[in-house]
Motif scaffolding. Structure first.
Motif, PDB file in Angstrom:
ATOM      1  N   SER A 189       0.822  -1.233   0.000  1.00 13.22           N
ATOM      2  CA  SER A 189       0.000   0.000   0.000  1.00 13.22           C
ATOM      3  C   SER A 189       0.845   1.267   0.000  1.00 13.22           C
ATOM      4  N   LYS A 190       1.958   1.217  -0.737  1.00 13.24           N
ATOM      5  CA  LYS A 190       2.823   2.409  -0.800  1.00 13.24           C
ATOM      6  C   LYS A 190       2.549   3.237  -2.053  1.00 13.24           C
ATOM      7  N   LEU A 191       1.596   2.788  -2.870  1.00 10.32           N
ATOM      8  CA  LEU A 191       1.340   3.505  -4.121  1.00 10.32           C
ATOM      9  C   LEU A 191      -0.112   3.973  -4.210  1.00 10.32           C
ATOM     10  N   SER A 192      -0.299   5.261  -4.517  1.00 11.79           N
ATOM     11  CA  SER A 192      -1.666   5.745  -4.743  1.00 11.79           C
ATOM     12  C   SER A 192      -2.045   5.461  -6.192  1.00 11.79           C
ATOM     13  N   SER A 193      -3.231   5.895  -6.542  1.00 10.65           N
ATOM     14  CA  SER A 193      -3.669   5.721  -7.919  1.00 10.65           C
ATOM     15  C   SER A 193      -4.181   7.067  -8.435  1.00 10.65           C
ATOM     16  N   PRO A 194      -3.530   7.727  -9.375  1.00 10.62           N
ATOM     17  CA  PRO A 194      -2.283   7.302  -9.997  1.00 10.62           C
ATOM     18  C   PRO A 194      -1.077   7.496  -9.063  1.00 10.62           C
ATOM     19  N   ILE A 195      -0.002   6.781  -9.403  1.00 12.41           N
ATOM     20  CA  ILE A 195       1.219   6.848  -8.592  1.00 12.41           C
ATOM     21  C   ILE A 195       1.766   8.270  -8.606  1.00 12.41           C
ATOM     22  N   ASN A 196       2.113   8.787  -7.433  1.00 11.84           N
ATOM     23  CA  ASN A 196       2.672  10.149  -7.456  1.00 11.84           C
ATOM     24  C   ASN A 196       4.206  10.107  -7.490  1.00 11.84           C
ATOM     25  N   PHE A 197       4.787  11.264  -7.718  1.00 11.33           N
ATOM     26  CA  PHE A 197       6.233  11.336  -7.962  1.00 11.33           C
ATOM     27  C   PHE A 197       7.039  10.852  -6.756  1.00 11.33           C
ATOM     28  N   LYS A 198       6.568  11.234  -5.547  1.00  9.69           N
ATOM     29  CA  LYS A 198       7.302  10.863  -4.341  1.00  9.69           C
ATOM     30  C   LYS A 198       7.320   9.339  -4.179  1.00  9.69           C
ATOM     31  N   GLU A 199       6.170   8.724  -4.425  1.00  9.81           N
ATOM     32  CA  GLU A 199       6.091   7.263  -4.299  1.00  9.81           C
ATOM     33  C   GLU A 199       6.978   6.584  -5.342  1.00  9.81           C
ATOM     34  N   ALA A 200       6.948   7.129  -6.550  1.00 12.80           N
ATOM     35  CA  ALA A 200       7.758   6.538  -7.632  1.00 12.80           C
ATOM     36  C   ALA A 200       9.246   6.672  -7.305  1.00 12.80           C
ATOM     37  N   SER A 201       9.611   7.793  -6.677  1.00 14.25           N
ATOM     38  CA  SER A 201      11.031   8.030  -6.364  1.00 14.25           C
ATOM     39  C   SER A 201      11.549   7.031  -5.330  1.00 14.25           C
ATOM     40  N   ALA A 202      10.636   6.379  -4.613  1.00 15.99           N
ATOM     41  CA  ALA A 202      11.067   5.396  -3.605  1.00 15.99           C
ATOM     42  C   ALA A 202      11.304   4.010  -4.221  1.00 15.99           C
ATOM     43  N   ILE A 203      11.222   3.916  -5.550  1.00 14.90           N
ATOM     44  CA  ILE A 203      11.495   2.633  -6.225  1.00 14.90           C
ATOM     45  C   ILE A 203      12.832   2.790  -6.970  1.00 14.90           C
ATOM     46  N   PRO A 204      13.961   2.428  -6.352  1.00 15.30           N
ATOM     47  CA  PRO A 204      15.263   2.751  -6.944  1.00 15.30           C
ATOM     48  C   PRO A 204      15.474   2.153  -8.339  1.00 15.30           C
ATOM     49  N   TYR A 205      14.962   0.939  -8.566  1.00 14.64           N
ATOM     50  CA  TYR A 205      15.206   0.319  -9.878  1.00 14.64           C
ATOM     51  C   TYR A 205      14.498   1.090 -10.998  1.00 14.64           C
ATOM     52  N   LEU A 206      13.413   1.785 -10.651  1.00 14.08           N
ATOM     53  CA  LEU A 206      12.682   2.567 -11.658  1.00 14.08           C
ATOM     54  C   LEU A 206      13.559   3.686 -12.220  1.00 14.08           C
ATOM     55  N   SER A 207      14.155   4.484 -11.335  1.00 13.87           N
ATOM     56  CA  SER A 207      14.990   5.578 -11.875  1.00 13.87           C
ATOM     57  C   SER A 207      16.216   5.008 -12.579  1.00 13.87           C
ATOM     58  N   ALA A 208      16.709   3.841 -12.128  1.00  8.39           N
ATOM     59  CA  ALA A 208      17.863   3.230 -12.800  1.00  8.39           C
ATOM     60  C   ALA A 208      17.491   2.842 -14.237  1.00  8.39           C
ATOM     61  N   VAL A 209      16.286   2.295 -14.416  1.00 12.04           N
ATOM     62  CA  VAL A 209      15.830   1.890 -15.756  1.00 12.04           C
ATOM     63  C   VAL A 209      15.688   3.126 -16.651  1.00 12.04           C
ATOM     64  N   ILE A 210      15.083   4.169 -16.103  1.00 17.30           N
ATOM     65  CA  ILE A 210      14.855   5.378 -16.911  1.00 17.30           C
ATOM     66  C   ILE A 210      16.199   5.984 -17.337  1.00 17.30           C
ATOM     67  N   LYS A 211      17.125   6.066 -16.385  1.00 20.80           N
ATOM     68  CA  LYS A 211      18.432   6.650 -16.708  1.00 20.80           C
ATOM     69  C   LYS A 211      19.148   5.804 -17.768  1.00 20.80           C
ATOM     70  N   GLU A 212      19.077   4.479 -17.602  1.00 18.49           N
ATOM     71  CA  GLU A 212      19.811   3.610 -18.522  1.00 18.49           C
ATOM     72  C   GLU A 212      19.242   3.692 -19.944  1.00 18.49           C
ATOM     73  N   ALA A 213      17.918   3.768 -20.058  1.00 18.91           N
ATOM     74  CA  ALA A 213      17.316   3.881 -21.394  1.00 18.91           C
ATOM     75  C   ALA A 213      17.674   5.237 -22.007  1.00 18.91           C
ATOM     76  N   MET A 214      17.672   6.285 -21.181  1.00 19.74           N
ATOM     77  CA  MET A 214      18.013   7.616 -21.715  1.00 19.74           C
ATOM     78  C   MET A 214      19.494   7.700 -22.078  1.00 19.74           C
ATOM     79  N   ARG A 215      20.320   6.953 -21.348  1.00 17.85           N
ATOM     80  CA  ARG A 215      21.755   6.942 -21.679  1.00 17.85           C
ATOM     81  C   ARG A 215      21.960   6.327 -23.063  1.00 17.85           C
TER      82      ARG A 215
END
Ligand code: HEM
Length: 335
Positions: A189-215
């Protein structure tokens, strides 16, 4: 998500490419004009703005490399005399004016009045800066600033979003790992609907995926040019005379093997398993996707928020895979 639901419930193959751009456009509409443009609702390229931007970028990519050609084409002095002024046929400007007219009354001579300037959108903020005479913006200034968002904020973000989805589908193990992390957060129950930025920022693999695709797939793929000042400059021990054009392509910085070993591998883990100092160096190079210095992207934080919100929501709700894993994507470089 509602639109994608309707495809998914019918088990219909969907090209996410345009939908990701519709999303990016509607977000630009919200923060620029406090208005949904309606791309997602209508599911189409409204007023052909997407194809116009693609045309301008394709043209600029060529002209940027061979500027002399411009004099024979759209910069042809004869053509300029024969054709109506650019603002009449440039769809980006027309599109911006149309959105502005819903809130702003524009008078000849550059004066204007805007209704509802209390909002947090760009139009409200820029129009209310009118209170100080020094900062007074005329209609032309307003159009330039707002059209800048329309032009610069949609397909750049859409390209990054497409790259993220593409690499996740190409590397199903990474997709599964990300989906696991998201579902775990959802279950707790750590995610609202829709997911907000703060909640998304607490998922480290998510930002890693985004950075890697942008790289691996920066949205801008030619050099970001800068002009050496008249007195010349020394860069890395080389003297460059005044007016030399210098620049770096983010596709090069992102593949710098010193900073990113095995640079052609899609490996989100590289962003999670390095000491602080190395991570800073990696982040600095990646930041170049948004340019550098005085002309650095003004929308980079917005873009980051947009991506951090929509990607986990997409993965939480849908299982995504290639319709045809044998086919690779087709990419072209329009700057
Ligand atoms: C992943 C998404 C994005 C990428 C990769 C990106 C990239 C860039 C790049 C490379 C530049 C040129 C920087 C330079 O020459 O140093 C730029 C400029 C700009 N971007 Fe973005 N951008 C993105 C999203 C956005 C968004 C969402 C907006 C909307 C607010 C935006 C607004 C602008 C503006 C207004 C400029 C011109 C800044 C200036 O010349 O002063 N961008 N962007």
């Amino acid at each position: 998500m509602q639109r994608l639901d309707s495809f998914a419930s019918q088990n219909q193959v969907v090209d996410l490419g345009p939908w990701l751009q519709y999303y990016a456009f509607d977000v630009v509409g919200m923060f620029t004009f406090d208005k949904k443009f309606g791309f997602l609702e209508q599911g189409k390229d409204i007023d052909s703005i997407m194809s116009t931007i693609e045309f301008i970028l394709a043209y600029s990519a060529i002209i940027g490399q061979v500027p002399a050609l411009h004099l024979l084409l759209l910069g042809n002095p004869l053509l300029i005399k024969l054709m109506p002024p650019m603002e009449q046929w440039n769809q980006t400007v027309q599109f911006t004016l149309k959105a502005m007219r819903e809130r702003a009354e524009m008078k000849p001579g550059g004066e204007y009045t805007v209704s509802n300037t209390d909002g947090k959108d760009f139009l409200s903020k820029l129009a209310s800066s009118k209170s100080s005479e020094d900062e007074k913006m005329n209609v032309r200034d307003l159009v330039i600033a707002l059209a800048g968002n329309v032009f610069a904020g949609s397909d750049t973000t859409a390209i990054a979003l497409r790259a993220i989805v593409y690499y996740l589908c190409r590397y199903p193990k990474c997709l599964a790992k990300l989906a696991d992390e998201i579902m775990k957060h959802d279950k707790d129950s750590k995610l609202s609907s829709p997911i907000n930025f703060k909640e998304a920022s607490a998922i480290p693999y998510l930002s890693a995926v985004i950075k890697e695709a942008m790289r691996l797939h920066p949205s801008v793929g030619l050099i970001l040019e800068r002009h050496v000042p008249p007195q010349g400059v020394e860069i890395e021990g080389h003297f460059l005379p005044g007016r030399t054009v210098v620049g770096v392509n983010p596709w090069v910085t992102g593949r710098n093997a010193e900073t990113f070993p095995q640079p052609n591998e899609f490996c989100p883990e590289r962003w999670l398993e390095v000491p602080e100092q190395e991570l800073r160096a990696m982040d600095n190079l990646l930041e170049f996707n948004f340019g550098a210095g005085a002309r650095k992207c003004l929308g980079r934080h917005m873009a980051w928020i947009e991506m951090m919100k929509v990607i986990p929501e997409l993965i939480r709700r849908f299982e995504i895979e290639f319709a045809d894993p044998e086919r690779d994507w087709h990419v072209t470089n329009h700057w």
